[in-house]
Design a protein around this motif. Structure first.
Motif, PDB file in Angstrom:
ATOM      1  N   ALA A  45      51.571  42.514  31.317  1.00 35.92           N
ATOM      2  CA  ALA A  45      51.698  41.112  30.911  1.00 35.92           C
ATOM      3  C   ALA A  45      52.554  40.304  31.870  1.00 35.92           C
ATOM      4  O   ALA A  45      52.346  39.090  32.018  1.00 35.92           O
ATOM      5  CB  ALA A  45      52.279  41.032  29.506  1.00 35.92           C
ATOM      6  N   PHE A  46      53.527  40.941  32.532  1.00 35.37           N
ATOM      7  CA  PHE A  46      54.465  40.212  33.375  1.00 35.37           C
ATOM      8  C   PHE A  46      54.414  40.632  34.845  1.00 35.37           C
ATOM      9  O   PHE A  46      55.051  39.996  35.682  1.00 35.37           O
ATOM     10  CB  PHE A  46      55.890  40.372  32.837  1.00 35.37           C
ATOM     11  N   GLY A  47      53.678  41.692  35.169  1.00 39.76           N
ATOM     12  CA  GLY A  47      53.474  42.050  36.566  1.00 39.76           C
ATOM     13  C   GLY A  47      52.387  41.192  37.186  1.00 39.76           C
ATOM     14  O   GLY A  47      51.558  40.597  36.487  1.00 39.76           O
ATOM     15  N   PHE A  48      52.379  41.133  38.508  1.00 39.91           N
ATOM     16  CA  PHE A  48      51.390  40.304  39.209  1.00 39.91           C
ATOM     17  C   PHE A  48      50.156  41.143  39.540  1.00 39.91           C
ATOM     18  O   PHE A  48      50.238  42.096  40.323  1.00 39.91           O
ATOM     19  CB  PHE A  48      51.982  39.722  40.494  1.00 39.91           C
ATOM     20  N   ILE A  49      49.021  40.786  38.945  1.00 40.09           N
ATOM     21  CA  ILE A  49      47.771  41.528  39.109  1.00 40.09           C
ATOM     22  C   ILE A  49      46.749  40.611  39.790  1.00 40.09           C
ATOM     23  O   ILE A  49      46.252  39.669  39.174  1.00 40.09           O
ATOM     24  CB  ILE A  49      47.222  42.007  37.760  1.00 40.09           C
ATOM     25  N   PRO A  50      46.419  40.858  41.053  1.00 38.63           N
ATOM     26  CA  PRO A  50      45.477  39.981  41.751  1.00 38.63           C
ATOM     27  C   PRO A  50      44.131  39.827  41.036  1.00 38.63           C
ATOM     28  O   PRO A  50      43.555  38.738  41.026  1.00 38.63           O
ATOM     29  CB  PRO A  50      45.316  40.659  43.115  1.00 38.63           C
ATOM     30  N   GLN A  51      43.639  40.907  40.436  1.00 37.00           N
ATOM     31  CA  GLN A  51      42.333  40.837  39.791  1.00 37.00           C
ATOM     32  C   GLN A  51      42.337  39.877  38.604  1.00 37.00           C
ATOM     33  O   GLN A  51      41.282  39.425  38.155  1.00 37.00           O
ATOM     34  CB  GLN A  51      41.899  42.228  39.326  1.00 37.00           C
ATOM     35  N   ARG A  52      43.496  39.504  38.124  1.00 33.97           N
ATOM     36  CA  ARG A  52      43.613  38.533  37.044  1.00 33.97           C
ATOM     37  C   ARG A  52      42.980  37.196  37.443  1.00 33.97           C
ATOM     38  O   ARG A  52      42.550  36.411  36.597  1.00 33.97           O
ATOM     39  CB  ARG A  52      45.084  38.319  36.683  1.00 33.97           C
ATOM     40  N   TYR A  53      42.932  36.944  38.755  1.00 33.29           N
ATOM     41  CA  TYR A  53      42.404  35.679  39.270  1.00 33.29           C
ATOM     42  C   TYR A  53      41.021  35.846  39.886  1.00 33.29           C
ATOM     43  O   TYR A  53      40.495  34.928  40.512  1.00 33.29           O
ATOM     44  CB  TYR A  53      43.365  35.110  40.319  1.00 33.29           C
ATOM     45  N   GLY A  54      40.417  37.030  39.719  1.00 35.28           N
ATOM     46  CA  GLY A  54      39.121  37.304  40.326  1.00 35.28           C
ATOM     47  C   GLY A  54      37.972  36.666  39.554  1.00 35.28           C
ATOM     48  O   GLY A  54      38.116  36.216  38.409  1.00 35.28           O
ATOM     49  N   ASP A  55      36.810  36.639  40.192  1.00 38.76           N
ATOM     50  CA  ASP A  55      35.613  36.069  39.578  1.00 38.76           C
ATOM     51  C   ASP A  55      34.963  37.046  38.605  1.00 38.76           C
ATOM     52  O   ASP A  55      34.245  36.640  37.696  1.00 38.76           O
ATOM     53  CB  ASP A  55      34.587  35.688  40.660  1.00 38.76           C
ATOM     54  N   THR A  56      35.203  38.332  38.809  1.00 37.45           N
ATOM     55  CA  THR A  56      34.581  39.336  37.961  1.00 37.45           C
ATOM     56  C   THR A  56      35.298  39.409  36.623  1.00 37.45           C
ATOM     57  O   THR A  56      36.504  39.600  36.552  1.00 37.45           O
ATOM     58  CB  THR A  56      34.635  40.723  38.628  1.00 37.45           C
ATOM     59  N   LEU A  57      34.555  39.219  35.550  1.00 37.38           N
ATOM     60  CA  LEU A  57      35.129  39.300  34.219  1.00 37.38           C
ATOM     61  C   LEU A  57      35.134  40.745  33.755  1.00 37.38           C
ATOM     62  O   LEU A  57      34.118  41.426  33.798  1.00 37.38           O
ATOM     63  CB  LEU A  57      34.322  38.430  33.240  1.00 37.38           C
ATOM     64  N   PHE A 126      46.414  37.062  48.579  1.00 36.44           N
ATOM     65  CA  PHE A 126      45.543  36.794  49.725  1.00 36.44           C
ATOM     66  C   PHE A 126      45.089  38.082  50.394  1.00 36.44           C
ATOM     67  O   PHE A 126      43.944  38.190  50.854  1.00 36.44           O
ATOM     68  CB  PHE A 126      46.273  35.904  50.733  1.00 36.44           C
ATOM     69  N   THR A 127      45.975  39.074  50.451  1.00 41.01           N
ATOM     70  CA  THR A 127      45.652  40.322  51.164  1.00 41.01           C
ATOM     71  C   THR A 127      45.088  41.406  50.252  1.00 41.01           C
ATOM     72  O   THR A 127      44.526  42.385  50.742  1.00 41.01           O
ATOM     73  CB  THR A 127      46.906  40.866  51.871  1.00 41.01           C
ATOM     74  N   HIS A 128      45.236  41.261  48.921  1.00 40.22           N
ATOM     75  CA  HIS A 128      44.728  42.255  47.967  1.00 40.22           C
ATOM     76  C   HIS A 128      44.018  41.541  46.807  1.00 40.22           C
ATOM     77  O   HIS A 128      44.421  41.687  45.648  1.00 40.22           O
ATOM     78  CB  HIS A 128      45.864  43.119  47.412  1.00 40.22           C
ATOM     79  N   PRO A 129      42.985  40.759  47.090  1.00 45.38           N
ATOM     80  CA  PRO A 129      42.402  39.891  46.055  1.00 45.38           C
ATOM     81  C   PRO A 129      41.783  40.635  44.880  1.00 45.38           C
ATOM     82  O   PRO A 129      41.607  40.040  43.817  1.00 45.38           O
ATOM     83  CB  PRO A 129      41.346  39.095  46.825  1.00 45.38           C
TER      84      PRO A 129
END
Length: 247
Positions: A45-57, A126-129
């Motif tokens: 919930a509080f860590g930064f997860i790049p896939q959270r912003y991805g297009d794949t649901l 940017f480097t691990h989208p």
């Protein structure tokens, strides 16, 4: 009648803002005492997860919902994987964060740490989208503080040129070098070479986080470092002297 000499702040004491920041990290780290399922939820919930912003649901949404897309740009920097992780970051903060906290004051210091954490998150995104693994740790913000500190650390009277007995507040408030001059200073260049070298070495390997080896998010470190180096002047309350006067 004798007049008492003005009090001098020892160079090794911690300013209140940095002490509060370290206490905050330590209190949040107490989550490690929770059962594993709650700790895992907090990390997601509080860590930064790049896939959270991805297009794949994904079939299973991430903990934290839509709000986590905003707060995790900063909140990830307050979480750590284990004691060695938090201790490593705090040890680097003690010299560099102390000087920056003294110079900026509490409000600017906390805002600066947040901004450099955001910069580190963007660099990681940017480097691990497509990464699913949460990124946690204050390293990007710590890197930003280190970059800010070298803008004034090597100036005469600065905290890396102090003599025993020098006043910590005075050492933290010497006029900073203009960026163009700092990048021509051999001491700054040597510091940059060592810092980038260490991060490249760590980036090529892995470290143990918990029971599993985990790669180091060195791109986030670099993002935080560049933000601290380039945005320093926006936070700095001390007027900058000309190139000739600062020597």
């Amino acid at each position: 009648m004798h007049t008492a000499p003005p009090s001098r702040e020892p160079i090794l004491t911690l300013p209140g803002a940095l002490s509060a920041y370290i206490v905050l990290l330590a209190v949040i780290h107490l989550r490690m005492l929770l059962p594993p399922e709650y700790d895992n939820w907090a990390t997601e919930a509080f860590g930064f997860i790049p896939q959270r912003y991805g297009d794949t649901l994904l079939d299973t949404p991430f903990a934290g919902g839509e709000g986590a897309k905003i707060w995790t740009f900063v909140s990830y920097s307050l979480l750590h994987a284990n004691f060695s992780h938090i201790a490593f970051n705090v040890l680097w903060l003690l010299p560099f964060g102390s000087a920056v906290a003294r110079r900026f004051g509490p409000a600017r210091f906390f805002m600066f740490m947040a901004v450099t954490a955001v910069a580190g998150a963007f660099a990681h995104l940017f480097t691990h989208p497509h990464d699913l693994a949460p990124m946690i740790g204050a390293s990007a913000a710590v890197s930003g503080a280190m970059a800010a500190a070298i803008r004034f650390a090597f100036v005469q009277g600065g905290f890396l040129s102090f003599r025993l007995g020098d006043d910590a507040d005075e050492a933290a408030r010497v006029p900073a070098q203009p960026l163009s001059e700092a990048l021509r200073d051999p001491r700054v260049l040597a510091f940059l070479a060592v810092w980038f070298g260490i991060n490249i070495v760590f980036g090529l390997g892995s470290i143990a986080v918990g029971s599993e080896p985990t790669s180091v998010a060195w791109q986030a470190h670099i993002g935080g470092f560049f933000a601290g180096l380039l945005l320093f002047s926006l936070f700095d309350p001390v007027p900058t002297e000309s190139a000739g006067a600062s020597r």
